[in-house]
Design a protein around this motif. Structure first.
Motif, PDB file in Angstrom:
ATOM      1  N   VAL A   1       0.818  -1.221   0.000  1.00  0.00           N
ATOM      2  CA  VAL A   1       0.000   0.000   0.000  1.00  0.00           C
ATOM      3  C   VAL A   1       0.849   1.268   0.000  1.00  0.00           C
ATOM      4  N   SER A   2       2.130   1.154   0.274  1.00  0.00           N
ATOM      5  CA  SER A   2       2.997   2.330   0.174  1.00  0.00           C
ATOM      6  C   SER A   2       3.355   2.618  -1.284  1.00  0.00           C
ATOM      7  N   LEU A   3       3.113   1.655  -2.168  1.00  0.00           N
ATOM      8  CA  LEU A   3       3.398   1.837  -3.594  1.00  0.00           C
ATOM      9  C   LEU A   3       2.143   1.917  -4.449  1.00  0.00           C
ATOM     10  N   VAL A   4       1.097   1.226  -4.028  1.00  0.00           N
ATOM     11  CA  VAL A   4      -0.147   1.194  -4.797  1.00  0.00           C
ATOM     12  C   VAL A   4      -1.123   2.179  -4.156  1.00  0.00           C
ATOM     13  N   SER A   5      -1.441   3.234  -4.887  1.00  0.00           N
ATOM     14  CA  SER A   5      -2.295   4.294  -4.349  1.00  0.00           C
ATOM     15  C   SER A   5      -3.724   3.802  -4.144  1.00  0.00           C
ATOM     16  N   GLU A   6      -4.475   4.557  -3.379  1.00  0.00           N
ATOM     17  CA  GLU A   6      -5.884   4.235  -3.130  1.00  0.00           C
ATOM     18  C   GLU A   6      -6.661   4.198  -4.445  1.00  0.00           C
ATOM     19  N   GLU A   7      -6.350   5.118  -5.348  1.00  0.00           N
ATOM     20  CA  GLU A   7      -6.997   5.130  -6.667  1.00  0.00           C
ATOM     21  C   GLU A   7      -6.773   3.803  -7.407  1.00  0.00           C
ATOM     22  N   LEU A   8      -5.547   3.312  -7.365  1.00  0.00           N
ATOM     23  CA  LEU A   8      -5.251   2.054  -8.044  1.00  0.00           C
ATOM     24  C   LEU A   8      -5.918   0.868  -7.358  1.00  0.00           C
ATOM     25  N   LEU A   9      -5.991   0.915  -6.041  1.00  0.00           N
ATOM     26  CA  LEU A   9      -6.642  -0.180  -5.310  1.00  0.00           C
ATOM     27  C   LEU A   9      -8.127  -0.272  -5.651  1.00  0.00           C
ATOM     28  N   THR A  10      -8.760   0.848  -5.975  1.00  0.00           N
ATOM     29  CA  THR A  10     -10.190   0.813  -6.295  1.00  0.00           C
ATOM     30  C   THR A  10     -10.479   0.067  -7.593  1.00  0.00           C
ATOM     31  N   ILE A  11      -9.498  -0.035  -8.483  1.00  0.00           N
ATOM     32  CA  ILE A  11      -9.707  -0.766  -9.744  1.00  0.00           C
ATOM     33  C   ILE A  11      -9.085  -2.163  -9.719  1.00  0.00           C
ATOM     34  N   THR A  12      -8.547  -2.535  -8.564  1.00  0.00           N
ATOM     35  CA  THR A  12      -7.841  -3.806  -8.443  1.00  0.00           C
ATOM     36  C   THR A  12      -8.766  -4.916  -7.969  1.00  0.00           C
ATOM     37  N   PRO A  13      -8.860  -6.016  -8.731  1.00  0.00           N
ATOM     38  CA  PRO A  13      -9.674  -7.154  -8.293  1.00  0.00           C
ATOM     39  C   PRO A  13      -8.945  -7.948  -7.201  1.00  0.00           C
ATOM     40  N   GLU A  14      -9.540  -9.015  -6.740  1.00  0.00           N
ATOM     41  CA  GLU A  14      -8.957  -9.811  -5.655  1.00  0.00           C
ATOM     42  C   GLU A  14      -7.639 -10.491  -6.035  1.00  0.00           C
TER      43      GLU A  14
END
Length: 107
Positions: free
Chosen positions: A40-53
């Motif tokens: 999570v220090s590299l993957v932003s919240e914006e990117l996490l919202t489009i990330t599947p399981e």
């Protein structure tokens, strides 16, 4: 099938940073990860919202005399659809971009 390899890395580095990279000097790796395993220090919240399981992360690394470059492209593991790209220079994120094209297939 989405696959990010040394050839793509060389093109990205040239276009994005005007750096010439010898394709033969690029290391490649692909891993299957669950969303909760992403840093999570590299993957932003914006990117996490489009990330599947589950995602497949294709990585390319290049070391020159001055810097270590790492580019990771995450793809939907079920659909092989590219989601996002992250670029690190000496372990620090310097670039990210969303690659997802079809909003209906986000998750």
């Amino acid at each position: 099938m989405c696959y990010y390899n040394a050839e793509h890395f060389v093109i990205f580095m040239s276009l994005q940073f005007d750096i010439d990279v010898d394709e033969g000097q690029v290391g490649e790796e692909s891993v299957l990860l669950y969303k909760e395993e992403l840093d999570v220090s590299l993957v932003s919240e914006e990117l996490l919202t489009i990330t599947p399981e589950k995602v497949i992360v294709h990585s390319c690394v290049y070391n020159n005399e001055e810097h270590e470059w790492l580019v990771c492209v995450a793809s939907n593991a079920d659909m092989n659809q590219p989601l996002f790209l992250i670029c690190l220079k000496n372990g620090k994120k310097i670039h990210e971009e969303v690659l997802l094209r079809d909003k209906d297939n986000e998750k």
